[in-house]
Motif scaffolding. Structure first.
Motif, PDB file in Angstrom:
ATOM      1  N   LEU A 203     -36.642 -50.085 -71.595  1.00  0.00           N
ATOM      2  CA  LEU A 203     -36.494 -49.722 -70.193  1.00  0.00           C
ATOM      3  C   LEU A 203     -35.664 -48.444 -70.062  1.00  0.00           C
ATOM      4  CD1 LEU A 203     -37.070 -50.561 -67.249  1.00  0.00           C
ATOM      5  CD2 LEU A 203     -34.864 -51.770 -67.280  1.00  0.00           C
ATOM      6  N   LEU A 204     -36.230 -47.448 -69.398  1.00  0.00           N
ATOM      7  CA  LEU A 204     -35.516 -46.192 -69.141  1.00  0.00           C
ATOM      8  C   LEU A 204     -35.583 -45.866 -67.658  1.00  0.00           C
ATOM      9  CD1 LEU A 204     -36.807 -43.946 -72.073  1.00  0.00           C
ATOM     10  CD2 LEU A 204     -34.699 -45.289 -71.977  1.00  0.00           C
ATOM     11  N   GLU A 205     -34.661 -45.035 -67.210  1.00  0.00           N
ATOM     12  CA  GLU A 205     -34.727 -44.565 -65.829  1.00  0.00           C
ATOM     13  C   GLU A 205     -34.660 -43.057 -65.798  1.00  0.00           C
ATOM     14  OE1 GLU A 205     -31.416 -46.452 -63.877  1.00  0.00           O
ATOM     15  OE2 GLU A 205     -30.130 -44.691 -64.099  1.00  0.00           O
ATOM     16  N   GLN A 206     -35.256 -42.484 -64.769  1.00  0.00           N
ATOM     17  CA  GLN A 206     -35.293 -41.035 -64.643  1.00  0.00           C
ATOM     18  C   GLN A 206     -34.019 -40.561 -63.955  1.00  0.00           C
ATOM     19  OE1 GLN A 206     -38.990 -39.678 -62.948  1.00  0.00           O
ATOM     20  NE2 GLN A 206     -39.014 -37.935 -64.352  1.00  0.00           N
ATOM     21  N   SER A 207     -33.288 -39.688 -64.637  1.00  0.00           N
ATOM     22  CA  SER A 207     -32.025 -39.206 -64.088  1.00  0.00           C
ATOM     23  C   SER A 207     -32.246 -38.430 -62.804  1.00  0.00           C
ATOM     24  CB  SER A 207     -31.323 -38.313 -65.115  1.00  0.00           C
ATOM     25  OG  SER A 207     -30.190 -37.704 -64.553  1.00  0.00           O
ATOM     26  N   GLU A 208     -31.324 -38.609 -61.877  1.00  0.00           N
ATOM     27  CA  GLU A 208     -31.434 -37.887 -60.607  1.00  0.00           C
ATOM     28  C   GLU A 208     -30.358 -36.819 -60.484  1.00  0.00           C
ATOM     29  OE1 GLU A 208     -31.197 -41.207 -57.984  1.00  0.00           O
ATOM     30  OE2 GLU A 208     -33.371 -41.420 -57.856  1.00  0.00           O
ATOM     31  N   ASP A 209     -29.408 -36.782 -61.408  1.00  0.00           N
ATOM     32  CA  ASP A 209     -28.381 -35.746 -61.298  1.00  0.00           C
ATOM     33  C   ASP A 209     -28.279 -34.906 -62.565  1.00  0.00           C
ATOM     34  OD1 ASP A 209     -26.952 -37.763 -62.815  1.00  0.00           O
ATOM     35  OD2 ASP A 209     -26.540 -38.699 -60.866  1.00  0.00           O
ATOM     36  N   ARG A 210     -27.365 -35.238 -63.456  1.00  0.00           N
ATOM     37  CA  ARG A 210     -27.046 -34.361 -64.576  1.00  0.00           C
ATOM     38  C   ARG A 210     -28.273 -33.920 -65.357  1.00  0.00           C
ATOM     39  NH1 ARG A 210     -23.454 -37.234 -68.573  1.00  0.00           N
ATOM     40  NH2 ARG A 210     -22.163 -37.305 -66.711  1.00  0.00           N
ATOM     41  N   TRP A 211     -29.102 -34.846 -65.697  1.00  0.00           N
ATOM     42  CA  TRP A 211     -30.302 -34.530 -66.485  1.00  0.00           C
ATOM     43  C   TRP A 211     -31.547 -34.749 -65.639  1.00  0.00           C
ATOM     44  CZ3 TRP A 211     -26.906 -37.845 -69.712  1.00  0.00           C
ATOM     45  CH2 TRP A 211     -26.165 -37.109 -70.640  1.00  0.00           C
ATOM     46  N   ARG A 212     -31.507 -34.232 -64.435  1.00  0.00           N
ATOM     47  CA  ARG A 212     -32.555 -34.514 -63.446  1.00  0.00           C
ATOM     48  C   ARG A 212     -33.958 -34.356 -64.035  1.00  0.00           C
ATOM     49  NH1 ARG A 212     -34.496 -31.160 -59.272  1.00  0.00           N
ATOM     50  NH2 ARG A 212     -32.809 -29.694 -59.677  1.00  0.00           N
ATOM     51  N   GLY A 213     -34.731 -35.401 -63.886  1.00  0.00           N
ATOM     52  CA  GLY A 213     -36.108 -35.374 -64.359  1.00  0.00           C
ATOM     53  C   GLY A 213     -36.279 -35.917 -65.770  1.00  0.00           C
ATOM     54  N   PRO A 218     -30.791 -46.957 -68.635  1.00  0.00           N
ATOM     55  CA  PRO A 218     -30.381 -47.334 -67.275  1.00  0.00           C
ATOM     56  C   PRO A 218     -28.862 -47.375 -67.140  1.00  0.00           C
ATOM     57  CG  PRO A 218     -32.109 -48.784 -68.067  1.00  0.00           C
ATOM     58  CD  PRO A 218     -31.691 -47.939 -69.233  1.00  0.00           C
ATOM     59  N   ARG A 219     -28.363 -46.770 -66.077  1.00  0.00           N
ATOM     60  CA  ARG A 219     -26.922 -46.761 -65.834  1.00  0.00           C
ATOM     61  C   ARG A 219     -26.457 -48.147 -65.409  1.00  0.00           C
ATOM     62  NH1 ARG A 219     -26.742 -42.765 -61.172  1.00  0.00           N
ATOM     63  NH2 ARG A 219     -28.708 -43.874 -60.874  1.00  0.00           N
ATOM     64  N   LEU A 220     -25.228 -48.475 -65.835  1.00  0.00           N
ATOM     65  CA  LEU A 220     -24.587 -49.700 -65.362  1.00  0.00           C
ATOM     66  C   LEU A 220     -23.369 -49.300 -64.549  1.00  0.00           C
ATOM     67  CD1 LEU A 220     -24.725 -51.802 -68.661  1.00  0.00           C
ATOM     68  CD2 LEU A 220     -26.370 -51.790 -66.768  1.00  0.00           C
ATOM     69  N   ALA A 221     -23.042 -50.131 -63.550  1.00  0.00           N
ATOM     70  CA  ALA A 221     -21.917 -49.788 -62.669  1.00  0.00           C
ATOM     71  C   ALA A 221     -20.623 -49.697 -63.475  1.00  0.00           C
ATOM     72  CB  ALA A 221     -21.784 -50.824 -61.569  1.00  0.00           C
ATOM     73  N   SER A 258     -33.881 -45.826 -58.090  1.00  0.00           N
ATOM     74  CA  SER A 258     -34.042 -45.063 -59.322  1.00  0.00           C
ATOM     75  C   SER A 258     -35.356 -45.470 -59.956  1.00  0.00           C
ATOM     76  CB  SER A 258     -32.883 -45.318 -60.283  1.00  0.00           C
ATOM     77  OG  SER A 258     -32.966 -46.618 -60.783  1.00  0.00           O
ATOM     78  N   VAL A 259     -36.048 -44.496 -60.433  1.00  0.00           N
ATOM     79  CA  VAL A 259     -37.324 -44.781 -61.071  1.00  0.00           C
ATOM     80  C   VAL A 259     -37.055 -45.368 -62.451  1.00  0.00           C
ATOM     81  CG1 VAL A 259     -39.526 -43.795 -61.740  1.00  0.00           C
ATOM     82  CG2 VAL A 259     -38.221 -42.763 -59.871  1.00  0.00           C
ATOM     83  N   GLN A 260     -37.490 -46.578 -62.664  1.00  0.00           N
ATOM     84  CA  GLN A 260     -37.348 -47.179 -63.991  1.00  0.00           C
ATOM     85  C   GLN A 260     -38.727 -47.542 -64.524  1.00  0.00           C
ATOM     86  OE1 GLN A 260     -34.530 -50.430 -63.960  1.00  0.00           O
ATOM     87  NE2 GLN A 260     -32.796 -49.000 -63.933  1.00  0.00           N
ATOM     88  N   ARG A 261     -38.877 -47.345 -65.830  1.00  0.00           N
ATOM     89  CA  ARG A 261     -40.168 -47.672 -66.446  1.00  0.00           C
ATOM     90  C   ARG A 261     -39.942 -48.195 -67.848  1.00  0.00           C
ATOM     91  NH1 ARG A 261     -44.042 -42.572 -65.782  1.00  0.00           N
ATOM     92  NH2 ARG A 261     -44.747 -43.381 -67.796  1.00  0.00           N
ATOM     93  N   TRP A 262     -40.866 -49.049 -68.294  1.00  0.00           N
ATOM     94  CA  TRP A 262     -40.846 -49.547 -69.669  1.00  0.00           C
ATOM     95  C   TRP A 262     -41.697 -48.626 -70.532  1.00  0.00           C
ATOM     96  CZ3 TRP A 262     -37.837 -53.621 -71.124  1.00  0.00           C
ATOM     97  CH2 TRP A 262     -37.324 -54.435 -70.091  1.00  0.00           C
ATOM     98  N   PHE A 263     -41.095 -48.104 -71.607  1.00  0.00           N
ATOM     99  CA  PHE A 263     -41.816 -47.206 -72.504  1.00  0.00           C
ATOM    100  C   PHE A 263     -41.996 -47.853 -73.871  1.00  0.00           C
ATOM    101  CE2 PHE A 263     -40.033 -44.198 -69.475  1.00  0.00           C
ATOM    102  CZ  PHE A 263     -41.081 -43.318 -69.271  1.00  0.00           C
ATOM    103  N   PRO A 264     -43.229 -47.874 -74.359  1.00  0.00           N
ATOM    104  CA  PRO A 264     -43.430 -48.308 -75.749  1.00  0.00           C
ATOM    105  C   PRO A 264     -42.612 -47.415 -76.686  1.00  0.00           C
ATOM    106  CG  PRO A 264     -45.529 -48.103 -74.614  1.00  0.00           C
ATOM    107  CD  PRO A 264     -44.488 -47.546 -73.696  1.00  0.00           C
ATOM    108  N   ILE A 265     -42.062 -48.005 -77.729  1.00  0.00           N
ATOM    109  CA  ILE A 265     -41.201 -47.247 -78.634  1.00  0.00           C
ATOM    110  C   ILE A 265     -41.920 -46.018 -79.180  1.00  0.00           C
ATOM    111  CG2 ILE A 265     -40.052 -47.358 -80.882  1.00  0.00           C
ATOM    112  CD1 ILE A 265     -39.290 -50.258 -80.187  1.00  0.00           C
ATOM    113  N   ARG A 266     -43.221 -46.151 -79.421  1.00  0.00           N
ATOM    114  CA  ARG A 266     -43.990 -45.024 -79.950  1.00  0.00           C
ATOM    115  C   ARG A 266     -43.959 -43.822 -79.010  1.00  0.00           C
ATOM    116  NH1 ARG A 266     -44.822 -46.777 -85.069  1.00  0.00           N
ATOM    117  NH2 ARG A 266     -45.802 -48.839 -85.126  1.00  0.00           N
TER     118      ARG A 266
END
Length: 293
Positions: A203-213, A218-221, A258-266
């Motif tokens: 599971l990954l999320e698309q950064s909206e600030d520092r590394w936008r895009g 995934p960030r944790l509080a 936040s946009v989160q998506r599951w990515f196959p390891i490949r």
DNA sequence: AAAACGTGGAA
DNA sequence: TTTCCAAGTTT
């Protein structure tokens, strides 16, 4: 690419980049994701987005031809005074001054500039000096020579013995120049992220600030109440030192904002990831072949 | 106008 | 190991 980045580092990207995006039509047609992927690891990712935006502007506003005068070049996204003038003088041999890190060293020493160069007064001094030194003919060669002097002779550790303009140089303590403002104090921070693996997908999320895009874990509080610590590393970031800690976690089924998506390891190698998160993922995936569900 | 923006090489 | 800094620009 060369903005705030050493030539040797840029060279390792340059050829591959040009192979992938050989001209303005190709770059203008590329997706932002493709551009970020080709740029990943170089840092300052706004440059990649701006370079793509510039290619689009060249196609849509300039009929596919790169403009010749510095003012028009300057209007392109991500191109400021230095880059505009550098292109104008190197590509078109125009008599415009340039001031970057090398020439800043050369001029501040040659003229014994005590004003910090990273202030408006200091910059003003250097740019007007560079303009005054400009020859009517052969400005491109002149500017190139100034940069080479700063790179090969008048470096951080200058070699004054072999300097061709030593008789004109006003400073007696070149290593103390250029002067700069005191650096802001280093800020230390810890950032917590989660690692979730399901059916060989991360599971990954698309950064909206520092590394936008770009894609990040995934960030944790904060430090999660439960969850095993899988990774810890440090990375510098402008005037920060960030400790990156990654925990195993069970993502909630729904996540807003936040946009989160599951990515196959490949597929991880084909998406843009910032260096610290790529290293963390490499670490986790290699040390724990089959971590928590 | 200070602050943000990345990363890796070199001392 | 820490610090400095590199073909700067944008907000």
């Amino acid at each position: 690419m060369l903005q705030q980045t050493q030539v040797a580092t840029v060279i390792s990207y340059y050829n591959e980049w040009l192979g992938r995006f050989p001209d303005f039509p190709a770059l203008a047609a590329a997706s932002e994701n493709d551009v970020l992927h080709a740029w990943q690891g170089l840092g300052y990712y706004a440059r990649a987005r701006n370079l793509r935006a510039t290619a689009i502007a060249i196609m849509e506003k300039h009929g596919g031809t790169f403009p010749r005068n510095p003012e028009s070049i300057r209007d392109l996204p991500g191109i400021g005074r230095y880059t505009a003038n550098a292109v104008a003088t190197f590509a078109f041999d125009q008599p415009v001054p340039i001031v970057e890190a090398n020439i800043t060293r050369v001029l501040s020493r040659l003229l014994d500039v005590q004003t910090p160069v990273d202030t408006n007064a200091g910059r003003q001094r250097l740019w007007s000096s560079a303009a005054q030194l400009l020859p009517r003919q052969g400005a491109g060669r002149h500017n190139s020579a100034l940069m080479e002097l700063g790179a090969l002779v008048c470096g951080v550790r200058p070699n004054c013995q072999s300097c061709p303009v030593k008789t004109f140089c006003r400073t007696t303590k070149p290593t103390l120049l250029p002067r700069k403002k005191a650096r802001p104090t280093l800020k230390v921070r810890t950032e917590h992220h989660g690692f979730a693996l399901r059916r060989r997908r991360v599971l990954l999320e698309q950064s909206e600030d520092r590394w936008r895009g770009m894609w990040i874990l995934p960030r944790l509080a904060g430090r999660p109440a439960t969850g095993q610590r899988l990774h810890r590393s440090q990375f510098p970031f402008t005037h920060h030192r960030i400790t990156l800690v990654v925990y195993s976690h069970q993502p909630p089924s729904e996540k807003k904002h936040s946009v989160q998506r599951w990515f196959p390891i490949r597929e991880l190698e084909s998406i843009p990831l910032p260096s610290p998160h790529r290293r963390a993922l490499d670490d986790i995936l290699s040390s724990t072949p089959d971590p928590v569900s």
